[in-house]
Design a protein around this motif. Structure first.
Motif, mmCIF file in Angstrom:
data_model
loop_
_atom_site.group_PDB
_atom_site.id
_atom_site.type_symbol
_atom_site.label_atom_id
_atom_site.label_comp_id
_atom_site.label_asym_id
_atom_site.label_seq_id
_atom_site.Cartn_x
_atom_site.Cartn_y
_atom_site.Cartn_z
ATOM 1 N N TYR A 118 -72.468 78.634 -19.282
ATOM 2 C CA TYR A 118 -73.182 78.206 -20.488
ATOM 3 C C TYR A 118 -72.660 78.926 -21.730
ATOM 4 O O TYR A 118 -73.389 79.200 -22.664
ATOM 5 N N THR A 119 -71.363 79.221 -21.718
ATOM 6 C CA THR A 119 -70.724 79.835 -22.877
ATOM 7 C C THR A 119 -70.010 78.754 -23.687
ATOM 8 O O THR A 119 -69.229 77.977 -23.130
ATOM 9 N N ASP A 120 -70.271 78.703 -24.966
ATOM 10 C CA ASP A 120 -69.701 77.658 -25.837
ATOM 11 C C ASP A 120 -70.064 76.268 -25.314
ATOM 12 O O ASP A 120 -69.215 75.378 -25.192
ATOM 13 N N GLY A 121 -71.321 76.080 -25.024
ATOM 14 C CA GLY A 121 -71.784 74.807 -24.492
ATOM 15 C C GLY A 121 -71.940 74.858 -22.979
ATOM 16 O O GLY A 121 -71.750 75.900 -22.343
ATOM 17 N N PHE A 122 -72.273 73.743 -22.415
ATOM 18 C CA PHE A 122 -72.478 73.647 -20.957
ATOM 19 C C PHE A 122 -71.195 73.184 -20.280
ATOM 20 O O PHE A 122 -70.555 72.226 -20.721
ATOM 21 N N ASN A 123 -70.810 73.879 -19.211
ATOM 22 C CA ASN A 123 -69.621 73.495 -18.466
ATOM 23 C C ASN A 123 -69.951 73.488 -16.972
ATOM 24 O O ASN A 123 -70.453 74.471 -16.422
ATOM 25 N N HIS A 173 -67.795 69.091 -19.685
ATOM 26 C CA HIS A 173 -68.098 70.090 -20.710
ATOM 27 C C HIS A 173 -68.667 69.402 -21.944
ATOM 28 O O HIS A 173 -68.175 68.354 -22.374
ATOM 29 N N ASP A 174 -69.733 69.979 -22.502
ATOM 30 C CA ASP A 174 -70.241 69.502 -23.786
ATOM 31 C C ASP A 174 -70.349 70.688 -24.732
ATOM 32 O O ASP A 174 -70.393 71.847 -24.298
ATOM 33 N N ASN A 175 -70.380 70.393 -26.020
ATOM 34 C CA ASN A 175 -70.339 71.451 -27.035
ATOM 35 C C ASN A 175 -71.717 71.804 -27.569
ATOM 36 O O ASN A 175 -71.837 72.313 -28.691
ATOM 37 N N GLY A 176 -72.753 71.550 -26.807
ATOM 38 C CA GLY A 176 -74.098 71.870 -27.260
ATOM 39 C C GLY A 176 -74.334 73.367 -27.335
ATOM 40 O O GLY A 176 -73.644 74.167 -26.692
ATOM 41 N N ASN A 177 -75.337 73.745 -28.106
ATOM 42 C CA ASN A 177 -75.704 75.152 -28.262
ATOM 43 C C ASN A 177 -76.759 75.489 -27.212
ATOM 44 O O ASN A 177 -77.931 75.132 -27.350
ATOM 45 N N ASN A 203 -78.197 65.217 -17.318
ATOM 46 C CA ASN A 203 -78.629 66.483 -17.917
ATOM 47 C C ASN A 203 -78.071 66.654 -19.333
ATOM 48 O O ASN A 203 -78.754 67.165 -20.220
ATOM 49 N N VAL A 204 -76.828 66.217 -19.542
ATOM 50 C CA VAL A 204 -76.244 66.299 -20.884
ATOM 51 C C VAL A 204 -77.035 65.432 -21.857
ATOM 52 O O VAL A 204 -77.376 65.857 -22.968
ATOM 53 N N ILE A 205 -77.313 64.186 -21.440
ATOM 54 C CA ILE A 205 -78.052 63.267 -22.309
ATOM 55 C C ILE A 205 -79.449 63.805 -22.615
ATOM 56 O O ILE A 205 -79.934 63.718 -23.750
ATOM 57 N N ARG A 206 -80.102 64.392 -21.616
ATOM 58 C CA ARG A 206 -81.478 64.870 -21.803
ATOM 59 C C ARG A 206 -81.555 66.151 -22.615
ATOM 60 O O ARG A 206 -82.451 66.318 -23.460
ATOM 61 N N HIS A 207 -80.660 67.085 -22.346
ATOM 62 C CA HIS A 207 -80.876 68.454 -22.819
ATOM 63 C C HIS A 207 -79.864 68.955 -23.850
ATOM 64 O O HIS A 207 -80.142 69.944 -24.529
#
Length: 357
Positions: free
Chosen positions: A341-346, A309-313, A283-287
């Motif tokens: 989904y605050t400050d990226g996806f966790n 955790h990732d830092n995506g918007n 999901n991280v790689i895709r979205h």
């Protein structure tokens, strides 16, 4: 026709030993020729009805029962040992009918015995005194046989239900495994193919060849995993699989960090955790539109905490079948998933360190 519909006939010949009450008078009492003939004829007719009862289902058993009662009633004045025939009728009544009808028919059968004793000249003073308890006792054996057959049918139905449930669970497992394994693998294949295409466009043939070689290996691994999924997902252990996930995240352009030590888990929970992390990384790689992803392991008391955790918007999130299947997989081993989904996806996974019974 279910096993409950018919009696087991393998011991039907053995049960005929109870006819000894009918057969003994043939040798101990002197009868006229016509009486011998009538008793033999009655015996043959009884055997016909007896084996008929074993071969028919419960709904049709009234016909052989009536036949046995009629034959026994007609021969009673000649040979009061016919009480054994009435006993067989009582057994089949006990087996074939529900309780209310059983009680009614047995009352009628006892009334018939009393009527025969009062209206016929029966040369056996114990016809009623011994006959009624024998008939009632054997009828209760019929009730017991009915209960045994009912229990056996319930066991068969339970086994069928268990098999169907096991099949359903296995199908769901394979579906989740294929989704988790192939979803991540195909994303990696697309990523490698796109990267190789870009490198070829820039004339970086050596680097492109390296990406194509890795793509080929990923495809081979995917084929192997699909084959394994039908018999249970096999893996190289949590440490090796996490290393693969981090490398694929890096290939996708993420700075992938690992924090904490790998836990020691039993195979069942280790497999579930690997597939869960595979789904989350996919999901991280895709979205995700971020560039940094952190995976951490932390053991506290008897609980294992895993965070990805990732830092995506993140602007809008709709959880699909992958996350739903992931929650089900973790729930089956006592774990739970929390996503924010605050400050990226966790994604936070909480899992017992010891398998729960």
């Amino acid at each position: 026709m279910t096993p409950y519909d018919k009696l087991e006939s393998k011991l039907s010949l053995v049960y005929l030993i109870n006819l000894i009450f009918y057969i003994i008078p043939l040798f101990n009492v002197r009868f006229a020729l016509w009486q011998y003939v009538s008793m033999v004829a009655a015996l043959l007719l009884f055997l016909l009805c007896y084996f008929w009862a074993y071969r028919c289902n419960r709904k049709e058993m009234h016909w052989p029962i009536v036949g046995i009662v009629v034959v026994a009633a007609l021969i009673t004045q000649v040979n009061p040992g016919s009480i054994s025939m009435f006993a067989y009728a009582g057994f089949f009544i006990g087996y074939a009918y529900p309780l209310r009808r059983f009680l009614l028919l047995m009352a009628l059968l006892i009334a018939l015995l009393v009527t025969l004793d009062l209206t016929l000249t029966i040369h056996w003073n114990l016809f009623l005194i011994m006959g009624v308890p024998i008939v009632l006792a054997v009828s209760l054996l019929g009730r017991a046989e009915q209960a045994k057959q009912r229990h056996r049918l319930a066991e068969l139905q339970s086994e069928d239900e268990i098999k169907q449930l096991a099949t359903m669970v296995e199908r769901e497992r394979i579906g989740r495994d294929l989704h988790d394994i192939l979803g991540h693998t195909l994303s990696s294949i697309i990523l490698k193919a796109d990267l190789a295409e870009k490198l070829l466009a820039r004339q970086h043939t050596d680097a492109a060849q390296q990406q194509l070689t890795e793509l080929s290996q990923i495809a081979r691994d995917a084929l192997s995993q699909v084959r394994q999924s039908v018999s249970g997902y096999k893996h190289q252990g949590l440490t090796a699989e996490v290393a693969k996930l981090l490398n694929r995240l890096r290939d996708a352009g993420f700075q992938a960090l690992l924090i904490g030590d790998m836990p020691q888990l039993d195979n069942r929970r280790e497999t579930a955790l690997i597939l869960a992390l595979t789904e989350l990384a996919t999901n991280v790689i895709r979205h995700s539109n971020g560039d940094c992803c952190q995976l951490s392991f932390d053991q506290q008391d008897k609980l294992l905490h895993i965070n990805l955790h990732d830092n995506g918007n993140v602007t809008k999130v709709t959880e699909g079948n992958g996350i739903k299947g992931l929650r089900e997989r973790l729930s089956a081993i006592g774990g739970q998933l929390t996503t924010t989904y605050t400050d990226g996806f966790n994604a936070a996974i909480q899992l017992p360190l010891q398998e729960q019974m």
